[in-house]
Design an enzyme around this catalytic site. Sequence first.
Site, mmCIF file in Angstrom:
data_model
loop_
_atom_site.group_PDB
_atom_site.id
_atom_site.type_symbol
_atom_site.label_atom_id
_atom_site.label_comp_id
_atom_site.label_asym_id
_atom_site.label_seq_id
_atom_site.Cartn_x
_atom_site.Cartn_y
_atom_site.Cartn_z
ATOM 1 N N GLY A 183 0.840 -1.193 0.000
ATOM 2 C CA GLY A 183 0.000 0.000 0.000
ATOM 3 C C GLY A 183 0.872 1.238 0.000
ATOM 4 O O GLY A 183 2.007 1.202 0.483
ATOM 5 N N CYS A 194 5.985 0.098 7.238
ATOM 6 C CA CYS A 194 5.605 1.265 6.454
ATOM 7 C C CYS A 194 6.780 1.642 5.554
ATOM 8 O O CYS A 194 7.922 1.674 6.025
ATOM 9 C CB CYS A 194 5.266 2.421 7.394
ATOM 10 S SG CYS A 194 4.801 3.940 6.545
ATOM 11 N N LEU A 195 6.498 1.932 4.298
ATOM 12 C CA LEU A 195 7.583 2.261 3.356
ATOM 13 C C LEU A 195 8.300 3.555 3.739
ATOM 14 O O LEU A 195 9.413 3.795 3.279
ATOM 15 C CB LEU A 195 7.044 2.354 1.924
ATOM 16 C CG LEU A 195 6.560 1.033 1.297
ATOM 17 C CD1 LEU A 195 6.051 1.269 -0.116
ATOM 18 C CD2 LEU A 195 7.661 -0.020 1.295
ATOM 19 N N HIS A 230 -4.268 1.748 7.868
ATOM 20 C CA HIS A 230 -2.923 2.336 7.879
ATOM 21 C C HIS A 230 -2.827 3.451 6.827
ATOM 22 O O HIS A 230 -2.313 4.540 7.108
ATOM 23 C CB HIS A 230 -1.907 1.216 7.608
ATOM 24 C CG HIS A 230 -0.480 1.651 7.519
ATOM 25 N ND1 HIS A 230 0.477 1.278 8.430
ATOM 26 C CD2 HIS A 230 0.166 2.437 6.608
ATOM 27 C CE1 HIS A 230 1.642 1.813 8.092
ATOM 28 N NE2 HIS A 230 1.484 2.521 6.981
ATOM 29 N N GLU A 231 -3.344 3.195 5.628
ATOM 30 C CA GLU A 231 -3.224 4.177 4.540
ATOM 31 C C GLU A 231 -4.115 5.396 4.780
ATOM 32 O O GLU A 231 -3.716 6.523 4.497
ATOM 33 C CB GLU A 231 -3.539 3.533 3.181
ATOM 34 C CG GLU A 231 -2.618 2.375 2.777
ATOM 35 C CD GLU A 231 -1.131 2.696 2.855
ATOM 36 O OE1 GLU A 231 -0.749 3.867 2.685
ATOM 37 O OE2 GLU A 231 -0.345 1.764 3.096
ATOM 38 N N HIS A 278 -2.452 7.738 6.964
ATOM 39 C CA HIS A 278 -1.474 8.572 6.254
ATOM 40 C C HIS A 278 -2.132 9.841 5.722
ATOM 41 O O HIS A 278 -1.563 10.932 5.802
ATOM 42 C CB HIS A 278 -0.864 7.810 5.072
ATOM 43 C CG HIS A 278 0.341 6.990 5.417
ATOM 44 N ND1 HIS A 278 1.459 7.518 6.012
ATOM 45 C CD2 HIS A 278 0.607 5.668 5.232
ATOM 46 C CE1 HIS A 278 2.361 6.555 6.187
ATOM 47 N NE2 HIS A 278 1.871 5.423 5.728
ATOM 48 N N GLN A 312 3.012 9.897 1.042
ATOM 49 C CA GLN A 312 4.319 9.229 1.064
ATOM 50 C C GLN A 312 5.169 9.522 -0.167
ATOM 51 O O GLN A 312 6.336 9.158 -0.211
ATOM 52 C CB GLN A 312 4.143 7.716 1.201
ATOM 53 C CG GLN A 312 3.600 7.310 2.554
ATOM 54 C CD GLN A 312 3.442 5.812 2.634
ATOM 55 O OE1 GLN A 312 2.461 5.263 2.175
ATOM 56 N NE2 GLN A 312 4.439 5.141 3.196
#
Length: 195
Positions: A43, A91-92, A133-134, A137, A48
């Site tokens: 994701g 997380c990226l 999670h997204e 963000h 991000q």
Amino acid sequence: MQIVQYPHPALRWKSQPVVEIDAELQAIVRTMFDLMYEHQGIGLAANQVGLPYRVFILNLTADPEEKAEEHIFINPEIINRRGSQEHEEGCLSFPKLYSPVRRAEEIVVEAFDLEGRGFELTVDDLASRAIQHEIDHLDGVLFIDRMSDAARRELAPVIGDFEAQYRRQQQLGLMPSDEQLKDQLRQLEQNAAAR
Ligand code: CO
């Protein structure tokens, strides 16, 4: 376009809803998928990649061949949540950092796709966790905010390393200052609103 790491100010930006789905947004989404696959993610939120738009993408297989598993969420809203479950998350924007996070077990989410069609999904397990999670963000909320106090204390040195490394890049002039980055975000937001 590149994936920004903590503590880039885009990660603390509460993004405004998308008002128009145009060719530019479609191109952004395509590039986001390429970046997500390059980093083996499942994701990725627009924050991000330094863009203040309420958009995130998902492919739980992390496999670029699995086009049918690609999902785009524009202006997503969680309209119902049920249960609670703790599971490990990454997380990226925090490479190599993993920690258990407690989240709703099942959610109902509403969003628009890239053609502007509204849809509603009821999901649990990984999909539910990834979507929560997204969406966090898009509100400038990070998984480190959702960890238990004990987990956050334990990871404090690692989180501190992210901050130190980031500040060092700014000091070396490899990255704009926070004020400049925030100005860029405000500018992008104004341009999007004017479209
Ligand atoms: Co993330």
